[in-house]
Structure formats: C-alpha cells, structure tokens
Design an enzyme around this catalytic site. Structure first.
Site, PDB file in Angstrom:
ATOM      1  CB  THR A  60      -0.884   0.048   1.269  1.00  0.00           C
ATOM      2  OG1 THR A  60      -0.054   0.388   2.390  1.00  0.00           O
ATOM      3  CG2 THR A  60      -1.587  -1.262   1.523  1.00  0.00           C
ATOM      4  CG  ASP A  61      -0.224   4.878  -1.745  1.00  0.00           C
ATOM      5  OD1 ASP A  61       0.420   4.218  -2.593  1.00  0.00           O
ATOM      6  OD2 ASP A  61      -1.265   5.507  -2.005  1.00  0.00           O
ATOM      7  CB  CYS A  62       0.852   3.873   4.725  1.00  0.00           C
ATOM      8  SG  CYS A  62      -0.692   2.975   4.665  1.00  0.00           S
ATOM      9  CE1 TYR A  63       2.422  -0.913   8.267  1.00  0.00           C
ATOM     10  CE2 TYR A  63       0.548   0.412   7.559  1.00  0.00           C
ATOM     11  CZ  TYR A  63       1.367  -0.060   8.575  1.00  0.00           C
ATOM     12  OH  TYR A  63       1.130   0.287   9.875  1.00  0.00           O
TER      13      TYR A  63
END
Lengths: 404, 135
Positions: free
Chosen positions: A138-141
């Site tokens: 994901t964008d954050c992970y």
C-alpha cells in the site's frame, strides 16, 4: 465460619497459608471431615496437562523499514500458516495450523510432524523462527515480500490466548468398528481394542470447583509455566449437563478461555504434539488455585477419582456422526486401574492427559503460593452456571435461497 | 531355557540364505520372527526371539558372526527420550506386549525394554515423539 479471598491472601503474605494439592485434600477431607478441613486448609491447588487444540498465541512482530503489512497478506512461521486478518503487524498462530506442503491425510494416516503447536514450543524455547510473508503493498506499507528470522525476545507482545482449555470432564474414546481408527483421542484399535481417556480427574481444575464458584473471569492461574488469567468462559461451555450428587458433570461440561504472557512461559509446559491421522496441536499445562472459602469448597475439592465418572463413546460411528450415544460409563479410578469392562469385554485403558505432569503443576503452584509469590484473585464476573440455561449447540444447517 | 531377542543385519549377499532354518535345525533353537524387512540392494533386517540351550545359542551366534551378520540386542534399538516423554500413557494402550507399565502412585510410565518386540506401534502413536526405533 467462612473465609474471604482477602483473608487468605493476608495469610499467604504472612507465610501462614495452608496450601495442599487436590490429591492431598482427598485424604484430609476423609480423615477430618469437610468442616474441619475447611477451617484448616486455605488453598487447594489443581493441575492438568494435555493436548488442548483450541490454543494459540498472538504476536506483534514489530514494524520493518520500509513498512510491511502482514494484515490481509499471507505469512508463515517455519512454514506454518498464521492468521493475518488483524492490524498490520499482529498475527495469530494457532496450535493446529499446518504447512501448505504437509501431506496431511493424503498419505493416510498422516504424521503431522510439525504444526502450530510446535512453532509455539520452539518460540517459547527461544529458538529462531523463519518468517516468510507476502502482501499486496500500500502507499503506507509498500513491502510485498519478506523473509526474516524472528525470535521471541525480539518481537513485541507474544501472548498465549486459548479460546477453550480446561474441559470439565471428557469422553472415553473407543472403537466398535473392525478397522483401526486415528482420532484426536489417539489411535483406537478395532473391536474395543483399547479405551483412551483425557482428564486429570481428581486433580482437574473445574472438577474441583464444579459449579464455578471461585473460578471465573479474572482468576489468576499457572499457565504454561508462567502466570496467566482466565479471560472468559471457554467456547463450547456447557454447564447445564447432568451432574452427580457431588456436583461433577457426567459428560463434558464447563470450559475456560485463558490468557498469559508467552515470554514468561516454558517449553516444559507447552509442548507441540502430533496425533497420527488427526493433526498437530499443543499440550498445555494449567494449574488453578481454589480458595477454601467454606465447607462446600472443602467438599468439592475433596472429590476423588472414585466419585467422578464419565461417558464412553464410540469414535467409529457415534462421535463422527454426531449421535449422542454412550456405550457405558466408567469412573476415573476404574480408568486409572488400567482396564475397564465394556460390553462384557475387558478393555485396556490409556491416558492422553498426563496425570504425572498434572501433579507436578499442582505441586509447583503450591510452592509459589507458600513462598508468597502468587496471590489469589476474586473473579471479576462468574461463568454462566448450571442453572443459567447456557448451552452448547450443534450447527444449524440451512440452504441458500434458490440453492440445491 | 535361555531366551533372547536379537536384531540381525544381514548383508545383501546373504539375504537369500535360509538362516532361520539353520538356526532351528543345526542349533535346535526355537524361533519367533518378530519382524523381517529387506531393503533393496542393502541388507535384510530380521528381529528374532530365540529360545533354547545356552550353549547352542552361543554356537548359533558364532555361526551368524562367521557369516558376517551383525547382531544386536533388541533392547538397545527401541529407546525413549526422557526429555520428551510427559508420561501421558498413550503407549500403554497401544503396546501389544505390555512393555509399558504405569507406576502406581507417581503415574509415571515405565518402559520395560526387555518385553519390547520392536513393532514400532508406540513410535507412531506417541504425540511427543519420545519413542525412537533404530533397527
């Protein structure tokens, strides 16, 4: 005259508490009577050690850099599948989980040499564990693939959290068919070739507090060699079954969910096990202290194997088909004698739960309390009791609308 | 009457020889074959219980040795890892010759090696993998 838990704890603090095991309590009640026993004894320790399939641990693995979202992806520990449907780096490792490439029962009977229970034992023994994970990024992970070695000391929380342990009484398993069968109750030889039972009987925690008067939510216990708590009643809790005059249930009844810090437990009391043709699981050692608040509690804890009986069930037909049918009854004294009579046949008996280890646990807990290292707790809330109407139900079968 | 349980490792060139017949005819020994396996191109493994006159038994062993057959006492081939055993007792119910006994008070499981016939039932059944067999 009754005692309160606070008064008992005061005695423990002063080193004056009288603590005995549930085995020792039998003779005390027999010799002195329950009234005197209640005055003399403050705490009775119980114990049990056996396979408890509804066990597992949740772990917080810590964050990686760049970050990796285990949640919703696929993760294995030493090849064993773990549950990732939690927050980013929390996972749940179940005792009966297997690896994808385990042949299971395709090569019958399967050996199930290594499963979730074995990973828990390896973790608790401080062994390095191989972690493999894939995720969607994901964008954050952003991480999508991860290989690493983890160790119990390096991760954040590691908590043993078992939804169902401490069965209050259990079936004796036999095989009436003419073929060998492989069950969670062990290998059963054809035509009543053997009978396997699984309870510590007179030492078993819930059989010493049959109506859950002192064991409830919040009860502090010996768990896997460390300290744990009863977190809830266990799944399949079934308090309404028929009981003997001494309160002990005649068939499997109450259960408890337990929780405790895995980092403070030991491989001596948490052991991965393999049941031929059935699967892998975890053997758990649990000890529960029972405060002798009054004469009734002295009577309950004075119960002996002669006074506790259970139902003998055919695991070739009745059990797999869900037919509630018994082929006889036996007391734990009879089961421990090495043979019982079923349908006029002498049948050799074997335990699955280790009475030897159960005794060690009761002794260990006794030592902790005597030394003032362990105090008793008042339950925060009680379990649904025998009169509550709380029941263990089978699955309700329904068809999808428009389906077959 | 002398009696002993032994494990014979028979070299591949001897596998087709009537060894048991010779033990019985030439040395007048009673035999009970507890287990027999032939591993292709390697060797044969034979687990025997032999009974008879001690002199004849000793002579029989010398004959086997002369034929380059490795002889081991069976009792050393089935062992229990004391660190793994939790004394549950599942082996007690499965053993066909009652080689496991429950000590009365302690409820410890005692393994009587001399009774063992190395069938391997306990090895498969033990959930803790405490029993080992090396034939």
């Amino acid at each position: 005259m009754g005692k309160t838990i606070a008064e008992i704890n005061e005695k423990i603090k002063k080193g004056e508490a009288v603590v005995v095991t549930a085995e020792e309590m039998i003779d005390i009640v027999k010799e002195k009577g329950s009234e005197t026993a209640a005055q003399d004894v403050d705490v009775v320790t119980t114990g049990t050690f056996g396979p408890m399939c509804s066990s597992g641990a949740y772990l917080n693995l810590g964050h990686t850099s760049p970050k990796f979202k285990f949640g919703g992806g696929r993760t294995t520990l030493n090849g064993i599948e773990v549950y990732t449907g939690l927050a980013a780096v929390d996972i749940y490792l179940g005792a009966t989980a297997l690896s994808e490439d385990d042949p299971k029962n395709k090569v019958y009977p399967g050996k199930f040499k290594y499963g979730g229970g074995h990973v828990i034992q390896d973790l608790v023994e401080g062994k390095d564990i191989e972690l493999e994970a894939t995720s969607y990024g994901t964008d954050c992970y952003p991480g999508k693939r991860l290989n690493n070695i983890i160790n119990l000391n390096d991760i954040n929380e590691a908590v043993l959290f078992n939804p169902r342990n401490l069965y209050q009484n259990y079936n004796v398993a036999v095989n009436l068919s003419d073929k060998v069968i492989y069950t969670y109750m062990g290998t059963l030889k054809p035509n009543l070739g053997n009978a396997n039972y699984c309870s510590a009987g007179q030492l078993s925690p819930l059989l010493n507090d049959p109506y859950y008067r002192t064991i409830g939510i919040g009860t502090k216990i010996f768990l896997g060699g460390g300290v744990g708590f009863v977190s809830w009643w266990g799944t399949q809790h079934n308090p309404g079954v028929k009981r003997a005059d001494n309160g002990t249930p005649l068939t499997p009844s109450g259960t408890a969910a337990v929780i405790g810090d895995l980092k403070r437990m030991s491989g001596e009391w948490l052991k991965g096990v393999s049941f031929l043709g059935y699967g892998a699981t975890l053997s758990v050692g649990i000890g529960v202290p029972i405060p002798i608040l009054d004469e009734d509690m002295a009577k309950f804890t004075g119960v002996s194997d002669e006074d506790i009986s259970t139902s003998i069930v055919d695991y070739s037909k009745a059990y797999p088909e869900g037919i509630s049918e018994s082929v006889g009854r036996a007391t734990y004294a009879e089961l421990k004698s090495g043979k019982i009579i079923i349908k006029d046949k002498e049948v050799i008996t074997a335990g699955i739960s280790s009475y030897y280890k159960a005794k060690e646990i009761a002794e260990e807990l006794k030592t902790w309390i005597k030394k003032g290292d362990f105090f008793l707790t008042e339950p925060v809330a009680q379990f649904p009791d025998a009169e509550s109407g709380y029941k263990f139900k089978p699955m309700k079968m329904r068809k999808l609308k428009g389906g077959e | 009457m002398y009696s002993e349980k032994i494990v014979l490792h028979i070299p591949s060139n001897m596998v087709d020889k009537p060894i048991v017949y010779k033990l019985s005819r030439d040395f007048d020994l009673e035999f009970n074959i507890l287990k027999a396996t032939v591993i292709p191109n390697e060797e044969g493994v034979l687990v025997l219980e032999l009974k008879g006159d001690k002199n004849n038994y000793d002579k029989a062993l010398r004959y086997l040795e002369a034929e380059k057959i490795k002889i081991k006492s069976l009792s050393k081939d089935v062992t229990r890892d004391e660190n793994k055993c939790v004394h549950c007792g599942l082996c007690v119910g499965i053993c066909p010759v009652s080689a496991f006994e429950v000590e009365l008070d302690s409820r410890k499981i005692i393994f009587k090696q001399d009774k063992c016939i190395a069938c391997g039932m306990c090895v498969n059944v033990c959930p803790y993998k405490a029993m080992e067999i090396k034939l």
